[in-house]
Scaffold this motif. Structure first.
Motif, mmCIF file in Angstrom:
data_model
loop_
_atom_site.group_PDB
_atom_site.id
_atom_site.type_symbol
_atom_site.label_atom_id
_atom_site.label_comp_id
_atom_site.label_asym_id
_atom_site.label_seq_id
_atom_site.Cartn_x
_atom_site.Cartn_y
_atom_site.Cartn_z
ATOM 1 N N ASN A 342 62.775 1.884 -59.758
ATOM 2 C CA ASN A 342 61.941 1.968 -58.259
ATOM 3 C C ASN A 342 60.816 0.663 -58.209
ATOM 4 O OD1 ASN A 342 62.769 4.728 -58.654
ATOM 5 N ND2 ASN A 342 61.485 4.936 -60.649
ATOM 6 N N ASP A 345 58.704 0.104 -54.989
ATOM 7 C CA ASP A 345 57.530 1.169 -54.348
ATOM 8 C C ASP A 345 56.616 1.056 -55.580
ATOM 9 O OD1 ASP A 345 59.198 3.060 -52.640
ATOM 10 O OD2 ASP A 345 59.954 4.145 -53.907
ATOM 11 N N LEU A 364 57.734 7.211 -60.936
ATOM 12 C CA LEU A 364 57.922 5.750 -60.420
ATOM 13 C C LEU A 364 58.593 4.795 -62.546
ATOM 14 C CD1 LEU A 364 55.854 5.418 -57.304
ATOM 15 C CD2 LEU A 364 58.678 5.245 -57.945
#
Length: 377
Positions: A342, A345, A364
């Motif tokens: 991730n 992000d 995340l």
């Protein structure tokens, strides 16, 4: 009798004490192989919980009778169910409270250094391999690369009789969410970051502040910046004794330069950092990185992750004594194709472009850090 629970803090104590522990991990095989609780004397069994829904009869003979058993899953529920089943069969066991989410978030504090001017503490996030720091001088404290658990640093400063007045990030982190902006908002401390890292909120750019001084501390942002892991990575030299190296130099490797999809270009920057900047620093300087790869190998006898630059040079001799072409080729070979989970992000959140609530942040961050490049044989 209710089945026992074990906290992430208690597991950390077992890691530090090199205790025996049998971990029965009931997550999917891929999740287990990607990321697990690691301890020098830990033994593992991985069987997904859904294979145990009809009972644990077939696994009983795989469980020890002379070791403490800890059942682990992602969030707690499945491990508690399996632990209950084992308990009903008379097998003494415990489950990990909060599951791997709690393991991911656990910090412990270790003293790194002390002299008449400063005290330095390291915060070890064992489940992620992330390191952050507090430098205390008099009644003021500076935090380096804080995780998002702002209360941990505020409590630590309070225990030291200090107020957090300065916060620095060595770079824009890709594997975890920085707590620097929130900590600065709560405490009123100045937050410093390289402008070139692309954050969109207000901060104090290192381009305009290459030296931070307070009480008996002089923190020098190396006059020539130390890119490699990200274009704006910097290292901090404190009182000419301690090098907070961010993700540029690790105890057993260097920061990976491939997260921006410019492996060759950033590896070239990393070479210049190692051979033109780091080469000027004395061997007896203590290097304190922002990540580690292997806790059991990298923790020292004093109980923290760090080493002298001289020892790191010897340990990574191939990388510190290579031609530019050999260095670039070696880094390209060893740069993993598996990027931090991730990471796009997480970078967006750390830039201030995205927002995320606590549950989203937890999701995340699940998984290991993958910020290092180790030399290839």
């Amino acid at each position: 009798m209710a089945v026992k629970e074990m906290t992430a803090s208690e597991v950390v104590e077992k890691v530090l004490g090199k205790e025996n522990l049998f971990i029965f991990d009931v997550r999917n095989e891929s999740d287990f192989h990607d990321w697990k609780i690691e301890g020098e004397n830990f033994v593992y069994l991985n069987i997904p919980y859904f294979e145990l829904l009809d009972g644990i009869e077939e696994v009983k003979d795989k469980l020890p009778v002379d070791k403490e058993i800890l059942v682990v899953c992602a969030k707690e529920g499945s491990s508690k169910m399996v632990a209950d089943m084992l308990d009903e069969e008379g097998i003494d066991t415990a489950y990990l409270k909060g599951g791997m989410k709690s393991w991911s978030e656990q910090l412990y504090k270790a003293k790194v250094y002390e002299d008449v001017d400063i005290q330095v503490y390291q915060f070890v996030r064992v489940g992620k391999g992330c390191l952050s720091y507090m430098i205390v001088s008099g009644d003021e404290a500076l935090i380096v690369d804080p995780a998002r658990f702002t209360n941990e640093y505020m409590e630590a400063a309070k225990e030291s009789g200090a107020k957090i007045t300065h916060i620095v990030d060595s770079h824009l982190h890709a594997d975890h969410i920085s707590g620097a902006k929130e900590l600065a908002d709560v405490t009123g401390a100045g937050y410093y970051l390289m402008k070139s890292e692309g954050a969109v909120f207000d901060f104090l750019p290192f381009e305009d502040h290459d030296r931070i001084t307070f009480k008996n501390v002089e923190l020098e942002v190396l006059a020539v910046k130390t890119p490699g892991h990200t274009p704006g990575s910097v290292s901090f030299f404190v009182n000419q004794k301690l090098l907070f190296s961010g993700d540029t130099i690790f105890i057993s490797g260097l920061g990976r330069p491939d997260l921006g999809n410019k492996v060759r270009e950033w590896a070239n920057d990393l070479y210049d950092t190692v051979y033109n900047k780091v080469s000027e620093i004395a061997d007896d300087v203590i290097v304190l990185p922002s990540h580690y790869a292997d806790f059991d190998l990298e923790i020292n006898k004093a109980g923290f992750i760090g080493d002298t630059l001289g020892n790191i040079r010897k340990r990574n001799e191939k990388m510190f004594n290579a031609t530019r072409e050999d260095f670039l080729n070696d880094v390209e070979k060893s740069a993993s194709s598996i990027k931090p989970p991730n990471f796009e992000d997480i970078v967006a959140i750390n830039k201030g472009i995205q927002d995320a609530d606590n549950e989203r942040q937890q999701e995340l961050e699940i998984g290991p850090n993958r910020c290092a490049v180790h030399h290839t044989e």
